[in-house]
Design a protein around this motif. Structure first.
Motif, mmCIF file in Angstrom:
data_model
loop_
_atom_site.group_PDB
_atom_site.id
_atom_site.type_symbol
_atom_site.label_atom_id
_atom_site.label_comp_id
_atom_site.label_asym_id
_atom_site.label_seq_id
_atom_site.Cartn_x
_atom_site.Cartn_y
_atom_site.Cartn_z
ATOM 1 N N UNK A 299 0.878 -1.099 0.060
ATOM 2 C CA UNK A 299 -0.183 0.031 0.159
ATOM 3 C C UNK A 299 0.767 1.406 -0.098
ATOM 4 N N UNK A 300 0.381 2.418 -0.659
ATOM 5 C CA UNK A 300 0.941 3.496 -0.850
ATOM 6 C C UNK A 300 0.084 4.664 -0.500
ATOM 7 N N UNK A 301 0.562 5.320 0.417
ATOM 8 C CA UNK A 301 -0.258 6.784 0.842
ATOM 9 C C UNK A 301 0.407 7.810 0.289
ATOM 10 N N UNK A 302 -0.391 8.782 -0.249
ATOM 11 C CA UNK A 302 0.142 9.803 -0.940
ATOM 12 C C UNK A 302 -0.802 11.101 -0.600
ATOM 13 N N UNK A 303 -0.162 12.261 -0.578
ATOM 14 C CA UNK A 303 -0.930 13.588 -0.238
ATOM 15 C C UNK A 303 -0.292 14.726 -1.215
ATOM 16 N N UNK A 304 -1.030 15.732 -1.440
ATOM 17 C CA UNK A 304 -0.531 16.975 -2.211
ATOM 18 C C UNK A 304 -1.420 18.181 -2.223
ATOM 19 N N UNK A 305 -1.227 18.968 -3.157
ATOM 20 C CA UNK A 305 -1.917 20.106 -3.243
ATOM 21 C C UNK A 305 -3.444 20.104 -3.529
ATOM 22 N N UNK A 306 -3.677 18.843 -4.256
ATOM 23 C CA UNK A 306 -5.042 18.571 -4.526
ATOM 24 C C UNK A 306 -6.051 18.395 -3.288
ATOM 25 N N UNK A 307 -5.553 18.418 -2.227
ATOM 26 C CA UNK A 307 -6.218 18.239 -0.917
ATOM 27 C C UNK A 307 -7.130 16.702 -0.762
ATOM 28 N N UNK A 308 -6.430 15.681 -1.437
ATOM 29 C CA UNK A 308 -7.024 14.535 -1.332
ATOM 30 C C UNK A 308 -5.897 13.509 -0.925
ATOM 31 N N UNK A 309 -6.198 12.782 0.181
ATOM 32 C CA UNK A 309 -5.464 11.567 0.593
ATOM 33 C C UNK A 309 -5.716 10.494 -0.145
ATOM 34 N N UNK A 310 -4.720 9.660 -0.701
ATOM 35 C CA UNK A 310 -5.019 8.438 -1.693
ATOM 36 C C UNK A 310 -4.208 7.394 -0.838
ATOM 37 N N UNK A 311 -4.729 6.276 -1.136
ATOM 38 C CA UNK A 311 -4.021 5.051 -0.849
ATOM 39 C C UNK A 311 -4.217 4.056 -1.930
ATOM 40 N N UNK A 312 -2.982 4.039 -2.534
ATOM 41 C CA UNK A 312 -2.974 2.945 -3.906
ATOM 42 C C UNK A 312 -2.382 1.359 -3.566
ATOM 43 N N UNK A 313 -2.746 0.477 -4.266
ATOM 44 C CA UNK A 313 -2.258 -0.754 -4.005
ATOM 45 C C UNK A 313 -1.267 -0.682 -5.097
ATOM 46 N N UNK A 314 0.252 -1.275 -4.747
ATOM 47 C CA UNK A 314 1.105 -1.026 -5.536
ATOM 48 C C UNK A 314 1.796 -2.531 -6.374
ATOM 49 N N UNK A 315 0.983 -3.448 -5.958
ATOM 50 C CA UNK A 315 1.320 -4.697 -6.565
ATOM 51 C C UNK A 315 -0.040 -5.100 -7.362
ATOM 52 N N UNK A 316 0.382 -6.006 -8.312
ATOM 53 C CA UNK A 316 -0.862 -6.199 -9.283
ATOM 54 C C UNK A 316 -2.028 -7.040 -8.452
ATOM 55 N N UNK A 317 -3.313 -6.630 -8.576
ATOM 56 C CA UNK A 317 -3.600 -5.584 -9.620
ATOM 57 C C UNK A 317 -3.315 -4.246 -9.129
ATOM 58 N N UNK A 318 -2.535 -3.102 -9.742
ATOM 59 C CA UNK A 318 -2.388 -1.810 -9.234
ATOM 60 C C UNK A 318 -3.805 -1.133 -9.061
ATOM 61 N N UNK A 319 -3.755 -0.351 -8.233
ATOM 62 C CA UNK A 319 -5.019 0.748 -8.278
ATOM 63 C C UNK A 319 -5.275 1.502 -7.032
ATOM 64 N N UNK A 320 -6.460 2.131 -7.223
ATOM 65 C CA UNK A 320 -6.725 2.908 -6.045
ATOM 66 C C UNK A 320 -7.557 2.316 -4.852
ATOM 67 N N UNK A 321 -7.162 2.365 -3.682
ATOM 68 C CA UNK A 321 -7.836 1.517 -2.765
ATOM 69 C C UNK A 321 -8.799 2.684 -1.888
ATOM 70 N N UNK A 322 -8.180 3.577 -1.457
ATOM 71 C CA UNK A 322 -9.063 4.455 -0.712
ATOM 72 C C UNK A 322 -8.754 5.979 -1.271
ATOM 73 N N UNK A 323 -9.778 6.699 -1.075
ATOM 74 C CA UNK A 323 -9.824 8.216 -1.365
ATOM 75 C C UNK A 323 -10.399 9.089 -0.403
#
Length: 401
Positions: A299-323
């Motif tokens: 899992x990868x957590x990311x944040x930035x200037x778009x004001x959204x916290x996202x958690x991606x799955x980085x192994x197959x299948x890749x994709x967005x888990x939480x937003x």
């Protein structure tokens, strides 16, 4: 969210408005925590790190040069420490054995010791006993690492070792228990094909576990690996990604690759063994400010200037888990290393008190919802209306049946 439920938050995020936000990904809920009643941009959160109690305490570095202590068990701030000296915001926070390590943009590293705790941290230089106004902290060490610092990173395997880098400030590794000179000083790469000097702009740094190697990402979209154990001080591996400045980087579980983010919201995974692109992640719409991978989960957590916290799955299948939309521009984050996210008990939800920062936004959304609930006019014509229109469309002189 109640303060008692703060310990169940999975991600902690620092905002541009000075608010510490705790996010529970299972409930899709966010709670706001502030040391003062009114959040201020002068107290913007610029750095976060776990405290001496592991994940039970968070050190929050603010733009007004104070470090606040937040308890995740009690869900409140327990104190603060003002850190004078140098200029600019915090570029790194760390703690080891009851001591606090701070670094500011102008390149001054301070080591502060809490008199209430017995610390085993013992710098070789004589301590400079300087009271700080809070009465419990003294300054043990002041070190100049050069101006324009963008990042200070602590070595998890050797907590007394830190690395620094910045704009026209090459990578350096410092032993805070050693001398005033760095134990490793990186050398700039050779001139380009036009025989022009290549500029330096290290934006983020990571230590590779199990070795002395370090990896950096630059404002000129480069990823470089350095090996202090090798005879050369130049990078032993270099790769590039995209065309925009890289702003954040994190190691993946296994430490065989890194994930980098740039100013256009692009995320990519780079292999550290061959320097090739392994894949990309989509979804971000603004500059990336914070990245962190879970130590064991993909899992990868990311944040930035778009004001959204996202958690991606980085192994197959890749994709967005939480937003989760968090209403403020986000500067940094901490991801909990807990493995039992799904097993945590569900606590009763309590009414969340809105902070002044959210009042204007909530009123706007309330007005939009009220407008959406208004009854729209019935656009479907009745049978009688259809018959009337048909009569009007008949040709003049025609006889009705």
């Amino acid at each position: 969210m109640a303060a008692a439920g703060a310990r169940w938050n999975h991600v902690w995020v620092g905002t541009e408005t000075g608010i510490l936000k705790g996010v529970n990904l299972q409930r899709k809920q966010a709670a706001n925590f502030t040391a003062a009643e009114q959040p201020r941009r002068e107290e913007a959160v610029s750095a976060l790190c776990w405290g001496a109690g592991g994940e039970t305490q968070i050190l929050v570095g603010c733009a007004d040069r104070t470090v606040r202590y937040f308890s995740t068990e009690e869900g409140r701030f327990q104190g603060q420490k003002h850190c004078p000296g140098g200029e600019g915001t915090f570029r790194g926070l760390a703690q080891v054995d009851g001591t606090l390590i701070t670094c500011v943009e102008s390149g001054i590293i301070h080591v502060w010791h809490n008199n209430d705790k017995e610390a085993s941290f013992d710098p070789v230089r004589l301590p400079c006993l300087a009271g700080d106004g809070w009465g419990r902290w003294v300054q043990l060490l002041e070190l100049s690492v050069g101006p324009g610092v963008c990042r200070m990173r602590q070595d998890p395997a050797h907590p007394h070792m830190v690395a620094t880098g910045g704009k026209e400030n090459a990578l350096k590794v410092w032993d805070l228990q050693g001398s005033e000179e760095p134990v490793f000083r990186a050398k700039n790469v050779r001139n380009d094909w036009l025989d022009l000097r290549v500029p330096i702009w290290d934006q983020d740094i990571q230590f590779l576990p199990g070795s002395q190697k370090l990896v950096t990402c630059t404002g000129y979209h480069q990823i470089r690996v350095y090996d202090p154990a090798s005879p050369q001080r130049r990078p032993v591996l270099e790769a590039t990604y995209g065309e925009y400045p890289l702003t954040a980087m994190t190691l993946t579980p296994g430490a065989n690759s890194v994930i980098v983010g740039n100013t256009h919201g692009q995320l990519a995974e780079i292999d550290l063994r061959q320097g090739r692109l392994l894949g990309c992640l989509k979804g971000l719409a603004g500059s990336v400010r914070g990245l962190q991978c879970h130590p064991s989960k993909p899992l990868l957590a990311s944040c930035g200037l778009d004001r959204v916290l996202r958690v991606h799955r980085i192994r197959n299948p890749r994709g967005l888990e939480h937003k989760v939309y968090l209403k403020s521009q986000l500067n940094c984050l901490l991801l909990s290393g807990s493995d039992n996210w799904e097993d945590e008990p569900q606590e009763p939800q309590e009414a969340k008190k809105a902070l002044p920062e959210d009042t204007e936004t909530d009123e706007l959304w309330a007005s939009l919802e009220a407008a959406a609930k208004r009854k729209l006019p019935d656009l479907e014509p009745t049978q009688g209306a259809l018959q009337t229109r048909r009569r009007k469309k008949k040709r003049p002189g025609s006889t009705s049946p």
